[in-house]
Design an enzyme around this catalytic site. Structure first.
Site, short mmCIF file in Angstrom:
data_model
loop_
_atom_site.label_atom_id
_atom_site.label_comp_id
_atom_site.label_asym_id
_atom_site.label_seq_id
_atom_site.Cartn_x
_atom_site.Cartn_y
_atom_site.Cartn_z
N ASP A 93 21.30 31.32 9.07
CA ASP A 93 21.53 32.12 7.69
C ASP A 93 22.79 30.03 6.88
OD1 ASP A 93 20.77 32.50 4.96
OD2 ASP A 93 21.52 34.21 5.50
C1 NOJ Z 1 21.45 33.31 2.11
C2 NOJ Z 1 21.10 34.64 2.47
O1 NOJ Z 1 20.90 35.65 3.21
C3 NOJ Z 1 19.02 34.10 2.78
O2 NOJ Z 1 18.24 34.97 2.49
C4 NOJ Z 1 18.47 32.92 1.94
O3 NOJ Z 1 17.53 32.10 2.54
C5 NOJ Z 1 20.38 31.65 1.94
N1 NOJ Z 1 21.34 31.64 1.11
C6 NOJ Z 1 19.73 30.61 1.59
O4 NOJ Z 1 18.83 30.68 0.15
#
Ligand code: NOJ
Length: 750
Positions: free
Chosen positions: A277
């Protein structure tokens, strides 16, 4: 000429041709390519960066092979220019893959995933995801970070909006539908996106509903509640996974070898990409799991995180780690291979560019129609004294009140990055269209959902007095749910509840329509209103869909994908709980307790003094403009072996006056287990559309896996004994039918 040459080179070494490559061809190309890569080129493929246009820094990085994937670049011209740097100007001509959070639509915004789950219609989820993929891929986005299949039982957690609710089975079914929709039948077709099952794992269990928080989950519950939707997504061919921000039992997911390698790769056989993430490798430092970014990079690699999204850990430290012998270069190869495999599977080696002649395919009439149907099927009628539907012939004036009546931006909900709010049709616009402008008096009463000012109340009440019926549109703005947007108070924000009371005192029937990103505690409001509709943020076509439902042009068929609490303090709340040794009975609530009552625990049972027991609206619940009856379920046998299957049939009849859709839900209960089992577990459902008087038999098959549970890690068994089965309209109704499971005679003979 140069382009032709490169295509020829690629075709020769990668077997690229008009037809999709076989997995064997892909493997051989991947191995060949990995064998020719330098260490820096390998590290580049494991590095993901957020886009910032076609600027020299990014172009240079791409040209040198320093980045393998880019997120958040949505201009097809820029996508093509960067892709050209990769394909024509980098040493090995490896294409980039462009990614984006396309969570519930790209331009045509569908209901938030929680709303899609409320449709209990996986075909709709698949259709919406297909449309999202078609729109997003038309600007070059070939990888979405969706679906989120985190089971969420605590509406305080803002990200409940992004998933499919509290139930493992429903989440798995909807997640699989989304994967199929995004990826289509052939992932290498240029109008698909690779799906990403996230956040692996158990992010939805964040303690106390606070985002990014720790989780502490017994291993058996992890396998029983949180992992099955991920397993289902992997089995459905989800091309990628994303690990989660949280730690599980002390180990952050980005460094969790057991989860990412032992379970996902070794046990489930996943051969796609695992992306971190955003910054989650770096975040192992504040977690207290890594001393510094260098160590975090090594831990990420060891755990099997293929791609570092925006931690700058791999690009900053992998070369040094390899040179010092702390990470073997050969250990990077399988991770690099996963990334290359994804690019081959997406057909990017053959088809790297956006076709500008068909770019930006947005808002096709059929897509808008699908988005409208999705809202119609996901809105839930929670109560109705009979005031709904509001037929044109019954009223001459409707007072439309409330902060969400004309909130184009907010009706789209969280994760609508690419929203063009002018394309959203609001309920106000749609009701004016439906009933005629002169029949609709609009007074917002409150400027936004958090507004605490009562200065607009008088005008709203005046409007109510001058109307035949009040339709109040309230709820939560988009920004009150989603990532890092958690709430402890689950009541309607601002002065909305007070405004509703005032409106009610005007003496006209009040229809309450809530748009929100989570279930809310609305006991008082639902009691006050003459009808209550709950619509999780519905996206572009919220207005026309709600107008169709309110007028009776369409019928409600949404069902709760989560249990609605009476009060915030009841959460986490979910239907498939354990019974306890003292299940609730003979409840004496707070106002009925005599003063100085004797303090005893004798005979006391499990409930709250102020909220009693159970939810306000149970999981699976929802009304319709018609009624349905259920026959007693028929079982194919009253007794089966532990490895046997059972068919359960039930006839559902539309007993009302209009056509409607009912969601027949199959639940089981294993009465006595070596580990205590939940009071009910969803094992199937079917949405059937019936004309007045029409009947349909629904048949479900219960297989051993449906009756089994984990008694030890990796050991799932069916235990002999008595079971109940329901085919019912929700998790709280219906009559159980019993059957017995006996030890398989072959097993006994052993
Ligand atoms: C953080 C989020 O938790 C995730 O779900 C997302 O895909 C990513 N950022 C990318 O934006």
């Amino acid at each position: 000429m140069k382009k032709l040459f490169i295509t020829a080179v690629l075709s020769a070494c990668c077997g690229a041709g008009a037809l999709a490559m076989t997995e064997a061809q892909i493997d051989s190309c991947v191995n060949d390519l990995v064998g020719r890569m330098t260490l820096d080129e390998k590290i580049g493929q494991l590095n993901q960066r957020s886009g910032f246009g076609y600027v020299p820094e990014m172009a240079g990085l791409v040209r040198t092979g320093g980045v393998g994937s880019i997120l958040n670049e949505t201009d097809p011209e820029v996508v093509n220019k960067l892709q050209r740097e990769a394909v024509e100007n980098s040493r090995l001509h490896i294409p980039l893959v462009f990614a984006r959070d396309v969570i519930h639509g790209f331009k045509t915004i569908f209901p938030i995933p929680l709303g899609q789950a409320a449709s209990w219609n996986p075909a709709l989820v698949e259709e919406g995801s297909r449309i999202a993929a078609d729109e997003a891929s038309s600007v070059g986005i070939r990888w979405t970070f969706s679906p989120m299949v985190d089971v969420a039982r605590d509406p305080r957690w803002g990200r409940m909006a992004e998933g499919y609710g509290e139930d493992t089975y429903l989440t798995a079914v909807m997640g699989v539908a989304a994967v199929k929709g995004y990826q289509g039948d052939d992932l290498s077709a240029p109008n698909t996106m690779a799906a990403c099952a996230k956040h692996f794992a158990a992010y939805g269990a964040s303690e106390s509903g606070r985002d990014y928080n720790t989780t502490w989950i017994p291993e058996l519950q992890l396998h029983e509640t949180y992992l099955p939707p991920f397993k289902a997504a992997a089995d459905a061919g989800a091309a990628t996974f994303m690990c989660s921000f949280n730690d599980i039992n002390g180990v952050p997911s980005s460094g969790n070898k057991v989860l990412l390698r032992d379970i996902l790769r070794d046990s489930w056989g996943f051969d796609g990409v695992m992306v971190s993430d955003w910054g989650s490798i770096d975040q192992m430092i504040p977690h207290g799991f890594s001393h510094d970014l260098r160590e975090a990079a090594r831990q990420g690699i060891e755990a099997g995180v293929d791609i570092d999204m925006e931690s700058y850990a791999y690009c900053s430290h992998l070369r040094d780690l390899v040179e010092k012998g702390e990470v073997k270069e050969a250990d990077l190869d399988p991770l690099v291979a996963n990334v290359l495999r994804l690019k081959y599977r997406l057909g990017l080696f053959e088809n790297p560019y956006v076709d500008m002649t068909t770019a930006s395919r947005f808002y096709a009439p059929a897509s808008l129609d699908a988005a409208r149907r999705a809202v119609e099927e996901s809105a839930i009628l929670l109560s109705n004294s009979g005031i709904l539907p509001i037929k044109n012939s019954k009223v001459s004036k409707i007072a439309v009140i409330g902060p969400m009546a004309d909130a184009a931006y907010d009706q789209a909900g969280t994760w609508s990055f690419d929203l063009e709010k002018d394309r959203c049709v609001t309920p106000l616009a749609a009701l004016r269209e439906m009933y005629g402008k002169e029949s609709v008096i609009y007074v917002p009463g409150l400027e936004h959902s958090r507004d605490n000012s009562t200065k607009g109340f008088a005008a709203a009440v005046e409007a109510a007095r001058n109307a035949d019926v009040v339709v109040y549109f309230g709820g939560e703005e988009a920004v009150l749910s989603g990532e890092a947007h958690c709430r402890v108070d689950l009541s309607l924000p601002g002065a909305q509840s007070a405004l509703l009371d005032e409106l009610k005192s005007a003496g006209k029937p009040v229809v309450l329509v809530i748009q929100a990103g989570r279930s809310l505690a609305i006991a008082h409001e639902a009691e006050t209103a003459d009808a209550t509709v709950f619509c999780f943020h519905g996206g572009t076509m919220t207005g026309p869909a709600l107008a169709n439902l309110i007028s009776g042009k369409a019928n409600f068929s949404g069902r709760c994908p989560v249990s609605f609490p009476r009060m915030s303090g009841q959460v986490p709340i979910y239907y498939n709980r354990k019974n306890t040794g003292r299940p609730a009975q003979d409840m004496t609530l707070i106002n009925d307790i005599p003063l100085e009552a004797g303090q005893t625990s004798t005979g006391c049972t499990s409930y709250y003094l102020d909220a009693g027991d159970g939810p306000l609206f149970p999981f699976g619940y929802g009304l319709s403009y018609t009624t349905f009856s259920y026959s007693e379920p028929k079982l194919s046998a009253s007794q089966i072996d532990t490895d046997g299957s059972l068919n359960v049939s039930c006839t559902v009849t539309n007993t009302g006056e209009v056509e409607g859709s009912e969601v027949a839900q199959l639940y089981i209960r294993d009465h006595v287990g070596s580990l205590v089992r939940p009071v009910r577990e969803l094992r199937g459902f079917e949405k059937v559309t019936l004309k007045p008087g029409e009947s349909r038999e629904v048949t479900f098959t219960l297989n051993p896996d449906d009756l089994a549970f984990f008694i030890a890690p990796g050991r799932k068994i069916v235990e002999p004994g008595e079971f109940s089965v329901w085919v019912s309209p929700n998790s709280a109704e219906g009559n159980p039918v019993k059957f017995n499971v006996v030890e398989n005679s072959l097993t006994l003979a052993k």
